[in-house]
Design a protein around this motif. Structure first.
Motif, PDB file in Angstrom:
ATOM      1  N   VAL A 188       0.870  -1.171   0.000  1.00 47.95           N
ATOM      2  CA  VAL A 188       0.000   0.000   0.000  1.00 47.95           C
ATOM      3  C   VAL A 188       0.906   1.220   0.000  1.00 47.95           C
ATOM      4  N   ASP A 189       0.772   2.074  -1.010  1.00 43.18           N
ATOM      5  CA  ASP A 189       1.663   3.230  -1.121  1.00 43.18           C
ATOM      6  C   ASP A 189       1.186   4.391  -0.248  1.00 43.18           C
ATOM      7  N   ALA A 190       1.919   5.487  -0.285  1.00 46.61           N
ATOM      8  CA  ALA A 190       1.643   6.633   0.581  1.00 46.61           C
ATOM      9  C   ALA A 190       0.296   7.283   0.306  1.00 46.61           C
ATOM     10  N   LYS A 191      -0.274   7.029  -0.866  1.00 45.14           N
ATOM     11  CA  LYS A 191      -1.583   7.595  -1.199  1.00 45.14           C
ATOM     12  C   LYS A 191      -2.734   6.667  -0.795  1.00 45.14           C
ATOM     13  N   GLY A 192      -2.406   5.548  -0.181  1.00 47.88           N
ATOM     14  CA  GLY A 192      -3.449   4.608   0.248  1.00 47.88           C
ATOM     15  C   GLY A 192      -3.919   3.681  -0.846  1.00 47.88           C
ATOM     16  N   ASN A 193      -3.116   3.522  -1.892  1.00 51.02           N
ATOM     17  CA  ASN A 193      -3.475   2.629  -2.996  1.00 51.02           C
ATOM     18  C   ASN A 193      -2.854   1.250  -2.779  1.00 51.02           C
ATOM     19  N   LEU A 194      -3.663   0.212  -2.935  1.00 52.24           N
ATOM     20  CA  LEU A 194      -3.156  -1.156  -2.863  1.00 52.24           C
ATOM     21  C   LEU A 194      -2.638  -1.533  -4.235  1.00 52.24           C
ATOM     22  N   ASN A 195      -1.366  -1.842  -4.320  1.00 53.95           N
ATOM     23  CA  ASN A 195      -0.743  -2.245  -5.574  1.00 53.95           C
ATOM     24  C   ASN A 195      -0.465  -3.743  -5.541  1.00 53.95           C
ATOM     25  N   ALA A 196      -0.985  -4.444  -6.522  1.00 49.75           N
ATOM     26  CA  ALA A 196      -0.823  -5.898  -6.571  1.00 49.75           C
ATOM     27  C   ALA A 196      -0.189  -6.302  -7.896  1.00 49.75           C
ATOM     28  N   SER A 197       0.676  -7.293  -7.816  1.00 51.67           N
ATOM     29  CA  SER A 197       1.288  -7.835  -9.032  1.00 51.67           C
ATOM     30  C   SER A 197       1.386  -9.348  -8.914  1.00 51.67           C
ATOM     31  N   ALA A 198       1.292 -10.018 -10.048  1.00 55.41           N
ATOM     32  CA  ALA A 198       1.446 -11.469 -10.104  1.00 55.41           C
ATOM     33  C   ALA A 198       2.430 -11.775 -11.218  1.00 55.41           C
ATOM     34  N   GLU A 199       3.411 -12.620 -10.936  1.00 52.92           N
ATOM     35  CA  GLU A 199       4.466 -12.881 -11.916  1.00 52.92           C
ATOM     36  C   GLU A 199       4.826 -14.368 -11.958  1.00 52.92           C
ATOM     37  N   ASP A 200       4.926 -14.868 -13.172  1.00 52.15           N
ATOM     38  CA  ASP A 200       5.443 -16.213 -13.399  1.00 52.15           C
ATOM     39  C   ASP A 200       6.926 -16.036 -13.706  1.00 52.15           C
ATOM     40  N   LYS A 201       7.771 -16.287 -12.710  1.00 44.76           N
ATOM     41  CA  LYS A 201       9.191 -15.995 -12.867  1.00 44.76           C
ATOM     42  C   LYS A 201       9.886 -16.934 -13.843  1.00 44.76           C
ATOM     43  N   SER A 202       9.236 -18.044 -14.186  1.00 39.66           N
ATOM     44  CA  SER A 202       9.827 -18.964 -15.158  1.00 39.66           C
ATOM     45  C   SER A 202       9.709 -18.422 -16.577  1.00 39.66           C
ATOM     46  N   THR A 203       8.726 -17.541 -16.808  1.00 34.76           N
ATOM     47  CA  THR A 203       8.525 -16.971 -18.142  1.00 34.76           C
ATOM     48  C   THR A 203       8.716 -15.458 -18.167  1.00 34.76           C
ATOM     49  N   GLY A 204       8.670 -14.833 -16.978  1.00 36.39           N
ATOM     50  CA  GLY A 204       8.798 -13.382 -16.918  1.00 36.39           C
ATOM     51  C   GLY A 204       7.479 -12.663 -17.134  1.00 36.39           C
ATOM     52  N   ARG A 205       6.402 -13.401 -17.354  1.00 31.21           N
ATOM     53  CA  ARG A 205       5.089 -12.785 -17.574  1.00 31.21           C
ATOM     54  C   ARG A 205       4.579 -12.178 -16.274  1.00 31.21           C
ATOM     55  N   LYS A 206       4.023 -10.955 -16.368  1.00 27.29           N
ATOM     56  CA  LYS A 206       3.608 -10.249 -15.166  1.00 27.29           C
ATOM     57  C   LYS A 206       2.324  -9.458 -15.415  1.00 27.29           C
ATOM     58  N   GLU A 207       1.428  -9.458 -14.426  1.00 30.24           N
ATOM     59  CA  GLU A 207       0.188  -8.678 -14.467  1.00 30.24           C
ATOM     60  C   GLU A 207       0.132  -7.813 -13.215  1.00 30.24           C
ATOM     61  N   THR A 208      -0.404  -6.593 -13.351  1.00 26.16           N
ATOM     62  CA  THR A 208      -0.491  -5.694 -12.204  1.00 26.16           C
ATOM     63  C   THR A 208      -1.872  -5.046 -12.123  1.00 26.16           C
ATOM     64  N   MET A 209      -2.213  -4.560 -10.933  1.00 24.15           N
ATOM     65  CA  MET A 209      -3.445  -3.804 -10.745  1.00 24.15           C
ATOM     66  C   MET A 209      -3.284  -2.907  -9.528  1.00 24.15           C
ATOM     67  N   SER A 210      -4.118  -1.866  -9.438  1.00 21.65           N
ATOM     68  CA  SER A 210      -4.071  -0.940  -8.314  1.00 21.65           C
ATOM     69  C   SER A 210      -5.490  -0.641  -7.849  1.00 21.65           C
ATOM     70  N   ILE A 211      -5.675  -0.606  -6.521  1.00 18.23           N
ATOM     71  CA  ILE A 211      -6.984  -0.343  -5.924  1.00 18.23           C
ATOM     72  C   ILE A 211      -6.837   0.850  -4.987  1.00 18.23           C
ATOM     73  N   THR A 212      -7.643   1.872  -5.173  1.00 17.43           N
ATOM     74  CA  THR A 212      -7.482   3.102  -4.394  1.00 17.43           C
ATOM     75  C   THR A 212      -8.283   3.084  -3.099  1.00 17.43           C
ATOM     76  N   GLY A 213      -7.774   3.838  -2.120  1.00 16.36           N
ATOM     77  CA  GLY A 213      -8.536   4.128  -0.907  1.00 16.36           C
ATOM     78  C   GLY A 213      -8.670   3.034   0.113  1.00 16.36           C
ATOM     79  N   VAL A 214      -7.630   2.192   0.311  1.00 17.58           N
ATOM     80  CA  VAL A 214      -7.756   1.094   1.273  1.00 17.58           C
ATOM     81  C   VAL A 214      -7.338   1.489   2.689  1.00 17.58           C
ATOM     82  N   GLY A 215      -6.817   2.700   2.869  1.00 18.17           N
ATOM     83  CA  GLY A 215      -6.390   3.149   4.192  1.00 18.17           C
ATOM     84  C   GLY A 215      -7.517   3.790   4.986  1.00 18.17           C
ATOM     85  N   VAL A 216      -7.207   4.190   6.217  1.00 16.20           N
ATOM     86  CA  VAL A 216      -8.182   4.866   7.074  1.00 16.20           C
ATOM     87  C   VAL A 216      -8.673   6.147   6.420  1.00 16.20           C
TER      88      VAL A 216
END
Length: 245
Positions: free
Chosen positions: A126-154
């Motif tokens: 969770v970054d300083a702006k309260g955004n949840l940053n998620a990533s998933a990676e298959d390290k055997s192929t280098g393939r990676k997907e990411t997403m961000s969700i805002t407002g998860v903090g207090v």
């Protein structure tokens, strides 16, 4: 016992958070010089959903924001699985579906392989702006997907103070029920893994023909009983059998 007053408890919750956020700022300032950061914390636990709808907590509640990076590895659950959906929730209940769905990351392009061989590394922060940053990676192929969700903090707008208080209350109220469900899930996972291992050994010729035939009768009966017991727990084991391949 007095009546439950959600607004009053939410007011207390908000005041307590202000004091806690000040403490978080002091802690974070020990390791950073960025005084302009918005110091925050996670009001409820953040985790991911798994096989039997159980939520694995990755970022505990009251974790100071910005957070460090949390990492875990998830494996394919079936042979030749090419797609995996990783759903993220916020809350204090054991069942993911009893918590708030934040979002889901769909990972495609997994190389076909026996179950449990392909593994995906998932990272959360969770970054300083309260955004949840998620990533998933298959390290055997280098393939990676990411997403961000805002407002998860207090300080975020994803949940109101009243909603946070109510979700926390539900976590306490149903703790025994949730602990019981988690124990059932653990037992079912062990039993499923055990029976599938037996099936794999039988298919690989690990038993004599006579022993295999005798064992298959007993194992099929055990699997049928296991499936019925799973239904009592509200779980679905899927297709399990000792069929010849």
């Amino acid at each position: 016992m007095g009546a439950y007053n959600s607004k009053a408890e939410a007011a207390v919750y908000a005041k307590t958070n202000e004091e806690s956020l000040k403490q978080n700022k002091e802690e974070v300032m020990k390791t950073t010089d960025h005084e302009d950061l918005v110091y925050d914390k996670t009001p409820l636990s953040i985790g991911s959903a798994h096989t039997y709808d159980e939520m694995w907590v990755e970022i505990p509640k009251n974790t100071a924001i910005p957070t460090k990076k949390f990492e875990f590895v998830t494996f394919t659950a079936s042979d030749n699985q090419e797609t995996m959906t990783i759903a993220f929730y916020q809350g204090e209940r054991t069942r993911a579906s009893d918590n708030k769905l934040l979002g889901a990351l769909e990972f495609k392009g997994i190389r076909p392989a026996p179950r449990g061989v392909a593994k995906i590394t998932v990272c959360l922060d969770v970054d300083a702006k309260g955004n949840l940053n998620a990533s998933a990676e298959d390290k055997s192929t280098g393939r990676k997907e990411t997403m961000s969700i805002t407002g998860v903090g207090v300080r975020g707008k994803l949940l109101s103070a009243e909603e946070v208080v109510e979700m926390a209350r539900q976590g306490v109220k149903h703790k025994l029920e949730d602990d019981e469900y988690l124990m059932k899930v653990i037992v079912m996972k062990v039993m499923k893994e055990y029976t599938m291992k037996i099936r794999e050994n039988a298919a690989a010729g690990a038993y004599s023909r006579k022993a295999e035939d005798e064992f298959r009768v007993v194992a099929e009966k055990m699997l049928d009983e296991l499936k019925e017991k799973a239904k009592d727990f509200g779980l679905e084991l899927g297709r399990l059998c000792m069929c010849k391949t």
